[in-house]
Motif scaffolding. Structure first.
Motif, mmCIF file in Angstrom:
data_model
loop_
_atom_site.group_PDB
_atom_site.id
_atom_site.type_symbol
_atom_site.label_atom_id
_atom_site.label_comp_id
_atom_site.label_asym_id
_atom_site.label_seq_id
_atom_site.Cartn_x
_atom_site.Cartn_y
_atom_site.Cartn_z
ATOM 1 N N ALA A 14 0.843 -1.199 0.000
ATOM 2 C CA ALA A 14 0.000 0.000 0.000
ATOM 3 C C ALA A 14 0.877 1.248 0.000
ATOM 4 O O ALA A 14 1.891 1.311 0.708
ATOM 5 C CB ALA A 14 -0.920 -0.001 1.213
ATOM 6 N N GLY A 15 0.480 2.208 -0.816
ATOM 7 C CA GLY A 15 1.259 3.420 -0.980
ATOM 8 C C GLY A 15 2.260 3.357 -2.115
ATOM 9 O O GLY A 15 2.834 4.381 -2.507
ATOM 10 N N GLY A 16 2.474 2.186 -2.658
ATOM 11 C CA GLY A 16 3.434 2.004 -3.729
ATOM 12 C C GLY A 16 2.866 2.339 -5.095
ATOM 13 O O GLY A 16 1.736 2.836 -5.222
ATOM 14 N N ARG A 66 -4.543 9.950 -8.413
ATOM 15 C CA ARG A 66 -3.559 8.891 -8.124
ATOM 16 C C ARG A 66 -3.091 8.170 -9.381
ATOM 17 O O ARG A 66 -1.942 7.763 -9.489
ATOM 18 C CB ARG A 66 -4.154 7.867 -7.156
ATOM 19 N N PHE A 67 -4.003 8.004 -10.340
ATOM 20 C CA PHE A 67 -3.694 7.280 -11.575
ATOM 21 C C PHE A 67 -3.599 8.265 -12.741
ATOM 22 O O PHE A 67 -4.335 9.264 -12.786
ATOM 23 C CB PHE A 67 -4.775 6.257 -11.891
ATOM 24 N N THR A 68 -2.733 7.937 -13.697
ATOM 25 C CA THR A 68 -2.601 8.750 -14.895
ATOM 26 C C THR A 68 -2.565 7.841 -16.117
ATOM 27 O O THR A 68 -1.746 6.918 -16.175
ATOM 28 C CB THR A 68 -1.325 9.600 -14.863
ATOM 29 N N ILE A 69 -3.443 8.113 -17.068
ATOM 30 C CA ILE A 69 -3.477 7.329 -18.300
ATOM 31 C C ILE A 69 -2.809 8.117 -19.417
ATOM 32 O O ILE A 69 -2.926 9.355 -19.477
ATOM 33 C CB ILE A 69 -4.937 6.963 -18.672
ATOM 34 N N SER A 70 -2.104 7.389 -20.280
ATOM 35 C CA SER A 70 -1.456 8.031 -21.424
ATOM 36 C C SER A 70 -1.444 7.045 -22.583
ATOM 37 O O SER A 70 -1.609 5.842 -22.377
ATOM 38 C CB SER A 70 -0.032 8.459 -21.065
ATOM 39 N N ARG A 71 -1.235 7.564 -23.779
ATOM 40 C CA ARG A 71 -1.221 6.673 -24.933
ATOM 41 C C ARG A 71 -0.247 7.179 -25.987
ATOM 42 O O ARG A 71 0.093 8.359 -26.034
ATOM 43 C CB ARG A 71 -2.621 6.526 -25.535
ATOM 44 N N ASP A 72 0.165 6.254 -26.826
ATOM 45 C CA ASP A 72 1.024 6.561 -27.975
ATOM 46 C C ASP A 72 0.257 6.092 -29.198
ATOM 47 O O ASP A 72 0.168 4.892 -29.463
ATOM 48 C CB ASP A 72 2.366 5.841 -27.833
ATOM 49 N N ASN A 76 0.014 2.371 -30.954
ATOM 50 C CA ASN A 76 -1.194 1.705 -30.446
ATOM 51 C C ASN A 76 -0.982 1.174 -29.037
ATOM 52 O O ASN A 76 -1.344 0.025 -28.721
ATOM 53 C CB ASN A 76 -1.633 0.561 -31.375
ATOM 54 N N THR A 77 -0.392 1.990 -28.185
ATOM 55 C CA THR A 77 -0.166 1.582 -26.807
ATOM 56 C C THR A 77 -0.868 2.542 -25.852
ATOM 57 O O THR A 77 -1.050 3.728 -26.151
ATOM 58 C CB THR A 77 1.331 1.542 -26.464
ATOM 59 N N VAL A 78 -1.228 2.018 -24.713
ATOM 60 C CA VAL A 78 -1.816 2.814 -23.643
ATOM 61 C C VAL A 78 -1.198 2.346 -22.330
ATOM 62 O O VAL A 78 -0.946 1.155 -22.143
ATOM 63 C CB VAL A 78 -3.348 2.698 -23.613
ATOM 64 N N SER A 79 -0.933 3.302 -21.455
ATOM 65 C CA SER A 79 -0.322 2.988 -20.161
ATOM 66 C C SER A 79 -1.151 3.577 -19.034
ATOM 67 O O SER A 79 -1.888 4.557 -19.233
ATOM 68 C CB SER A 79 1.103 3.549 -20.094
ATOM 69 N N LEU A 80 -0.998 2.982 -17.870
ATOM 70 C CA LEU A 80 -1.679 3.473 -16.680
ATOM 71 C C LEU A 80 -0.660 3.528 -15.549
ATOM 72 O O LEU A 80 -0.191 2.481 -15.086
ATOM 73 C CB LEU A 80 -2.846 2.564 -16.295
ATOM 74 N N GLN A 81 -0.286 4.726 -15.154
ATOM 75 C CA GLN A 81 0.609 4.917 -14.026
ATOM 76 C C GLN A 81 -0.231 4.995 -12.765
ATOM 77 O O GLN A 81 -1.102 5.870 -12.649
ATOM 78 C CB GLN A 81 1.425 6.196 -14.199
ATOM 79 N N MET A 82 0.024 4.088 -11.843
ATOM 80 C CA MET A 82 -0.780 4.015 -10.625
ATOM 81 C C MET A 82 0.101 4.330 -9.423
ATOM 82 O O MET A 82 1.045 3.584 -9.143
ATOM 83 C CB MET A 82 -1.399 2.617 -10.482
ATOM 84 N N ASN A 83 -0.202 5.415 -8.757
ATOM 85 C CA ASN A 83 0.529 5.832 -7.571
ATOM 86 C C ASN A 83 -0.393 5.810 -6.357
ATOM 87 O O ASN A 83 -1.617 5.823 -6.492
ATOM 88 C CB ASN A 83 1.090 7.244 -7.755
ATOM 89 N N GLY A 84 0.197 5.776 -5.188
ATOM 90 C CA GLY A 84 -0.607 5.777 -3.977
ATOM 91 C C GLY A 84 -1.595 4.630 -3.913
ATOM 92 O O GLY A 84 -2.748 4.807 -3.525
ATOM 93 N N LEU A 85 -1.136 3.453 -4.297
ATOM 94 C CA LEU A 85 -2.044 2.307 -4.384
ATOM 95 C C LEU A 85 -2.603 1.936 -3.020
ATOM 96 O O LEU A 85 -1.917 2.023 -1.992
ATOM 97 C CB LEU A 85 -1.330 1.121 -5.015
ATOM 98 N N THR A 113 -2.164 -6.691 -7.156
ATOM 99 C CA THR A 113 -2.463 -6.999 -5.759
ATOM 100 C C THR A 113 -1.738 -5.996 -4.864
ATOM 101 O O THR A 113 -0.517 -5.852 -4.970
ATOM 102 C CB THR A 113 -2.033 -8.426 -5.396
ATOM 103 N N VAL A 114 -2.502 -5.328 -4.017
ATOM 104 C CA VAL A 114 -1.936 -4.338 -3.110
ATOM 105 C C VAL A 114 -2.087 -4.868 -1.689
ATOM 106 O O VAL A 114 -3.207 -5.119 -1.228
ATOM 107 C CB VAL A 114 -2.640 -2.983 -3.249
ATOM 108 N N SER A 115 -0.960 -5.056 -1.019
ATOM 109 C CA SER A 115 -0.989 -5.572 0.347
ATOM 110 C C SER A 115 -1.033 -4.408 1.334
ATOM 111 O O SER A 115 -0.340 -3.404 1.162
ATOM 112 C CB SER A 115 0.234 -6.436 0.608
ATOM 113 N N SER A 116 -1.858 -4.562 2.340
ATOM 114 C CA SER A 116 -2.011 -3.478 3.334
ATOM 115 C C SER A 116 -1.134 -3.712 4.542
ATOM 116 O O SER A 116 -0.501 -4.739 4.682
ATOM 117 C CB SER A 116 -3.467 -3.375 3.756
#
Length: 116
Positions: A14-16, A66-72, A76-85, A113-116
């Motif tokens: 959690a938090g990662g 917390r999350f940021t989506i981006s694409r190229d 034909n790619t898409v990414s999801l940066q997930m912070n503060g999980l 999987t986010v462990s608390s």
């Protein structure tokens, strides 16, 4: 034949942070929207984030800030940066691609999987 392949899932505290990536290959007529959905055990699949071909984004309230989506578009790619999980983010994450006539293609999913 169209293939949508996700990568980048895993186990994090959690938090990662994690970064998911997705690539769509094959013959897809004019990709319009690319996005991420998720499904937690015992729950319905829900939209996490989506980005249009012009860069307009939409996020679920639960991930805003917390999350940021981006694409190229060229790749034909898409990414999801997930912070503060958080533990509540634990789910299988699916990449979704929709073409100009809104025909949808789905990936097989990647476990987060986010462990608390």
């Amino acid at each position: 034949q169209v293939q949508v392949v996700e990568s980048g899932g895993g186990l994090v505290q959690a938090g990662g942070s994690l970064r998911l990536s997705c690539v769509a290959s094959g013959t897809i007529f004019r990709i319009k929207n690319m996005g991420w959905h998720r499904q937690a055990p015992g729950k319905q699949r829900e939209l996490v984030a989506v980005i249009t071909d012009s860069g307009v984004t939409h996020y679920a309230d639960s991930v805003k800030g917390r999350f940021t989506i981006s694409r190229d578009n060229a790749r034909n790619t898409v990414s999801l940066q997930m912070n503060g999980l958080k533990a509540d983010d634990t789910a299988v994450y699916y990449c979704n691609v929709a073409n100009a006539v809104l025909k949808e293609y789905w990936g097989q999913g990647t476990q987060v999987t986010v462990s608390s």
